[in-house]
Design an enzyme around this catalytic site. Structure first.
Site, PDB file in Angstrom:
ATOM      1  N   CYS A 110      13.823  -3.438  -0.851  1.00 55.91           N
ATOM      2  CA  CYS A 110      12.821  -2.386   0.878  1.00 55.91           C
ATOM      3  C   CYS A 110      12.857  -0.605  -0.324  1.00 55.91           C
ATOM      4  O   CYS A 110      13.729   0.241  -0.454  1.00 55.91           O
ATOM      5  CB  CYS A 110      14.205  -2.279   1.581  1.00 55.91           C
ATOM      6  SG  CYS A 110      13.305  -1.370   2.910  1.00 55.91           S
ATOM      7  N   LEU A 111      11.878   0.060   0.311  1.00 55.51           N
ATOM      8  CA  LEU A 111      11.736   0.773   0.080  1.00 55.51           C
ATOM      9  C   LEU A 111      11.863   1.974   0.565  1.00 55.51           C
ATOM     10  O   LEU A 111      11.852   2.752   0.247  1.00 55.51           O
ATOM     11  CB  LEU A 111       9.583   1.667   0.302  1.00 55.51           C
ATOM     12  CG  LEU A 111       8.931   0.403  -0.625  1.00 55.51           C
ATOM     13  CD1 LEU A 111       7.364   0.471  -0.107  1.00 55.51           C
ATOM     14  CD2 LEU A 111       8.976   0.684  -2.375  1.00 55.51           C
ATOM     15  N   HIS A 119      12.238  -4.698  10.837  1.00 62.99           N
ATOM     16  CA  HIS A 119      11.837  -3.209  10.706  1.00 62.99           C
ATOM     17  C   HIS A 119      12.231  -2.461  12.465  1.00 62.99           C
ATOM     18  O   HIS A 119      12.448  -1.614  12.524  1.00 62.99           O
ATOM     19  CB  HIS A 119      11.113  -2.368   9.690  1.00 62.99           C
ATOM     20  CG  HIS A 119      11.863  -2.205   8.666  1.00 62.99           C
ATOM     21  ND1 HIS A 119      12.887  -1.365   8.085  1.00 62.99           N
ATOM     22  CD2 HIS A 119      11.168  -2.513   7.280  1.00 62.99           C
ATOM     23  CE1 HIS A 119      13.086  -1.856   6.766  1.00 62.99           C
ATOM     24  NE2 HIS A 119      12.371  -2.341   5.820  1.00 62.99           N
ATOM     25  N   HIS A 156      10.751  -9.719   7.049  1.00 65.75           N
ATOM     26  CA  HIS A 156      11.154  -8.351   7.102  1.00 65.75           C
ATOM     27  C   HIS A 156      11.004  -7.047   7.613  1.00 65.75           C
ATOM     28  O   HIS A 156      11.718  -6.281   8.221  1.00 65.75           O
ATOM     29  CB  HIS A 156      11.119  -8.479   4.885  1.00 65.75           C
ATOM     30  CG  HIS A 156      12.001  -6.778   4.412  1.00 65.75           C
ATOM     31  ND1 HIS A 156      13.366  -6.898   3.333  1.00 65.75           N
ATOM     32  CD2 HIS A 156      11.315  -5.459   5.198  1.00 65.75           C
ATOM     33  CE1 HIS A 156      13.078  -5.187   3.639  1.00 65.75           C
ATOM     34  NE2 HIS A 156      11.971  -4.642   4.240  1.00 65.75           N
ATOM     35  N   GLU A 157       9.505  -6.827   7.544  1.00 70.78           N
ATOM     36  CA  GLU A 157       9.143  -6.178   8.727  1.00 70.78           C
ATOM     37  C   GLU A 157       9.481  -5.904   9.636  1.00 70.78           C
ATOM     38  O   GLU A 157       9.415  -5.170  10.544  1.00 70.78           O
ATOM     39  CB  GLU A 157       7.242  -5.982   7.811  1.00 70.78           C
ATOM     40  CG  GLU A 157       7.066  -5.670   6.564  1.00 70.78           C
ATOM     41  CD  GLU A 157       8.061  -4.431   5.652  1.00 70.78           C
ATOM     42  OE1 GLU A 157       7.761  -3.601   6.129  1.00 70.78           O
ATOM     43  OE2 GLU A 157       7.905  -4.449   4.667  1.00 70.78           O
ATOM     44  N   GLN A 202       9.433   3.169   8.793  1.00 68.97           N
ATOM     45  CA  GLN A 202      10.513   3.756   7.745  1.00 68.97           C
ATOM     46  C   GLN A 202       8.845   4.900   6.565  1.00 68.97           C
ATOM     47  O   GLN A 202       9.092   5.168   5.815  1.00 68.97           O
ATOM     48  CB  GLN A 202       9.602   2.895   6.560  1.00 68.97           C
ATOM     49  CG  GLN A 202      10.256   1.218   6.684  1.00 68.97           C
ATOM     50  CD  GLN A 202      10.194   0.084   5.667  1.00 68.97           C
ATOM     51  OE1 GLN A 202       9.130  -0.138   5.679  1.00 68.97           O
ATOM     52  NE2 GLN A 202      10.982   0.534   4.070  1.00 68.97           N
ATOM     53  N   GLY A 218       5.614  -4.436   1.847  1.00 71.78           N
ATOM     54  CA  GLY A 218       5.115  -3.979   2.932  1.00 71.78           C
ATOM     55  C   GLY A 218       6.204  -2.802   3.119  1.00 71.78           C
ATOM     56  O   GLY A 218       6.701  -2.357   2.407  1.00 71.78           O
TER      57      GLY A 218
HETATM   58 NI    NI Z   1      11.784  -2.968   4.539  1.00 75.24          NI
END
Ligand code: NI
Length: 193
Positions: free
Chosen positions: A91-92, A137, A133-134, A48, A43
């Site tokens: 997480c990226l 964000h 999680h997303e 991000q 995701g």
């Molecule tokens: Ni993330």
């Protein structure tokens, strides 16, 4: 478009709902999907990639070839949380950092797609975890905020290392100042929220 790393201030931005979908937004979403696959993510949320918009891209299989598992969700809302489960997350925006996070293991997601259709999904397991999680964000919450004290201690040093790297890049002018970042987010936000 580029993935920002912790502790970039955009990761703490509370996104307001989008008020319309247009070709520019669809282009941004396509670019987000591309980046997500390039870095093998499941995701990717708009903040991000330094955008103050309430949307995220996801592929529940993490596999570009499985298109029916690929979604872009706009203005997501999570309800009906039930059960509890612990699983490792990464997480990226936190390269190299992984830690177990406790979350409800069943949720209902309501969102809009890029055609403006409302979507309701009952999700369980990894997809439920991914959308939580997303959506976090978009509220300026990151997975390391949800760690137990012991797991938090385990990631403290790698987090400090990312913070030093970020400060160094900012000092060298490779990343805009926090003030410039805030101004830009405010301007972008005025366009669509
Ligand atoms: Ni993330």
């Amino acid at each position: 478009m580029k993935i920002v790393k912790y502790p970039h201030p955009c990761l703490r931005h509370l996104s307001k709902p989008l008020v319309r979908v247009d070709s520019e937004l669809r282009r941004l979403a396509a670019e987000m999907l591309e980046l997500m696959y390039e870095f093998d993510g499941v995701g990717l949320a708009a903040n991000q990639v330094d955008l103050p918009y309430r949307l995220f891209a996801v592929n529940f299989e993490g596999d570009q070839a499985i298109k029916e598992q690929e979604f872009v969700f706009l203005n997501p809302v999570i309800t009906n949380r039930s059960g509890m489960d612990e699983a490792e997350e990464g997480c990226l925006s936190f390269p190299g950092i992984y830690a177990p996070v406790r979350r409800p293991n069943k949720v209902t997601l309501t969102a809009f797609d890029l055609s403006g259709n409302e979507i309701h999904l009952e999700l369980e397991g990894l997809p439920a975890r991914a959308v939580q999680h997303e959506t976090d964000h978009l509220d300026g919450v990151v997975f390391v905020d949800r760690l137990s004290p012991t797991n938090e201690m385990a990631v403290r040093e790698p987090l400090e290392s990312l913070a030093r790297q970020f400060a160094g890049e900012q000092q060298r002018g490779l990343i805009a100042s926090n003030e410039q970042i805030a101004t830009r987010l405010g301007e972008l936000e005025k366009l669509r929220t």
